[in-house]
Design a protein around this motif. Sequence first.
Motif, mmCIF file in Angstrom:
data_model
loop_
_atom_site.group_PDB
_atom_site.id
_atom_site.type_symbol
_atom_site.label_atom_id
_atom_site.label_comp_id
_atom_site.label_asym_id
_atom_site.label_seq_id
_atom_site.Cartn_x
_atom_site.Cartn_y
_atom_site.Cartn_z
ATOM 1 N N LEU A 18 59.140 11.319 22.615
ATOM 2 C CA LEU A 18 58.258 10.320 22.018
ATOM 3 C C LEU A 18 58.271 10.428 20.495
ATOM 4 O O LEU A 18 58.145 11.508 19.928
ATOM 5 N N ARG A 19 58.414 9.289 19.828
ATOM 6 C CA ARG A 19 58.413 9.241 18.372
ATOM 7 C C ARG A 19 57.220 8.430 17.872
ATOM 8 O O ARG A 19 56.725 7.540 18.564
ATOM 9 N N TYR A 20 56.803 8.711 16.671
ATOM 10 C CA TYR A 20 55.710 7.963 16.062
ATOM 11 C C TYR A 20 56.023 6.469 16.062
ATOM 12 O O TYR A 20 55.154 5.639 16.337
ATOM 13 N N GLU A 21 57.276 6.145 15.777
ATOM 14 C CA GLU A 21 57.686 4.736 15.683
ATOM 15 C C GLU A 21 57.631 4.023 17.028
ATOM 16 O O GLU A 21 57.627 2.783 17.079
ATOM 17 N N ASP A 22 57.613 4.785 18.117
ATOM 18 C CA ASP A 22 57.553 4.185 19.450
ATOM 19 C C ASP A 22 56.146 3.726 19.827
ATOM 20 O O ASP A 22 55.968 2.960 20.782
ATOM 21 N N THR A 130 51.345 11.738 17.026
ATOM 22 C CA THR A 130 52.355 11.600 18.085
ATOM 23 C C THR A 130 52.128 12.629 19.177
ATOM 24 O O THR A 130 52.205 12.312 20.375
ATOM 25 N N ALA A 131 51.827 13.861 18.780
ATOM 26 C CA ALA A 131 51.583 14.914 19.762
ATOM 27 C C ALA A 131 50.356 14.602 20.610
ATOM 28 O O ALA A 131 50.350 14.795 21.827
ATOM 29 N N ALA A 132 49.308 14.107 19.956
ATOM 30 C CA ALA A 132 48.091 13.775 20.700
ATOM 31 C C ALA A 132 48.350 12.655 21.700
ATOM 32 O O ALA A 132 47.889 12.716 22.851
#
Length: 454
Positions: A18-22, A130-132
Amino acid sequence: MTMTSHPSAELATFASVLRYEDIPAPVLRRCEDLLLDTLGSILAGARSRPVLSVDKFARAMGPGDGAAEVLVSRRKTSPLFAAMVNAAAAHMVEQDDVHNGSVFHPAAVIFPPVLAVGQALGASGRELLTAAVAGYEVGIRIGEFLGRSHYKIFHTTGTAGTVAAAAAVGRLLKLDPRQMLDAFGSAGTQAAGLWEFLRDAADSKQLHTAKAAADGITAAYLAQDGFTGARRILEGAQGLAAGMSSDADPARLTDRLGTRWALSETSFKYHASCRHTHPAADALQQVLREHALAAADVARVVTHVHQGAIDVLGPVVDPRTVHQSKFSMGSVLALIALRGHAGLSEFDQGLKDQDVAAFRDKVSMQLDQEVDQAYPARWIGKVTVYTQDGRELQGRVDEPKGDPGNTLSRAEIEDKAVRLGTYADAASEEEMRALIQWAWRLADLDRVGPLLPS
């Protein structure tokens, strides 16, 4: 090496890549809202006896300094012990979030380890968010997968929460899909939390979140070092569901991964009590308001509830502590009727109040087929109020205050955070206002540092 595809592996891969941009912008903004809400809950629980006990344990067993912040005592230690204390505090005053469909409180077990590990790693705000999100998406789906039979005995926040914490921390550690699956295996084999504590007014609920956060960190760091875990810990023949559920549905583990953002389905808690009491509390408020009734006008109240409410709230007949009273349907509705609100101060003042006790005895729970069939996807509130002058009045709320369709605005979230943070004098209003601004600009921070002055 390519992993064999199965639900546990697919979920682990999602969390790993998972990426922030996703992540859609509205999901990220809601994540910021939930983080601020959680910081308030942590500080509100800071002075409670069970949390102080966990903090005392952490002081004795953990390092006296480190990069991770114990918010409740403003000291520094290792990520494991900081997360343990903060997670215990987050779940103390019953104001942290809840996801209806999984009957799971994600924030209490996700944000404490993410903050602690993020501070230790020097992570950016975007990495933290992103982790959360990864933790939320994993934990909620595991809660849904385990089903209603699981929740009858097990506290899902302690069980699914352990894997959710591992997923969130694993994303911060940049675990690859194989390592993330190992982290799931080590987290799942430690997952625990039983409802029996409610019968004794015991402190175990704080241990559930403390251990879920700490064990999730343990599982992720071990996986980073090559420590292996069961590959099918969730759906395997001797995995989590086999031992803890009779209605598990593996399809829920991978339900629309990457298109359905379960974090956005999470509710804020308006009343400072077990979420199972909220629908009835809102319905009673509706009746009292529409018919201009005072508590003295009420002869009795029947709450029409789902079976989960009876399972959790039913054992609490004569609450002996403030925390236990938050799991008493009668106590919560008494505060609504007598005080107009079931907030932190109302619970503090209501435990020994004879008027609260008298109204509590007027309240009963009754299984309702419509409410039960809608649960857990929808938490409908229905009450029948019998008045002293012989009337029979009906109240109904289809979305309790705080649900996604009846959510809190950012102004209401800010107000709640300030009230929570200043409740036990754990923070000043000025410090809470600074935390609010920190949360709203988190995505632009290059490094997540200390949140409060030491």
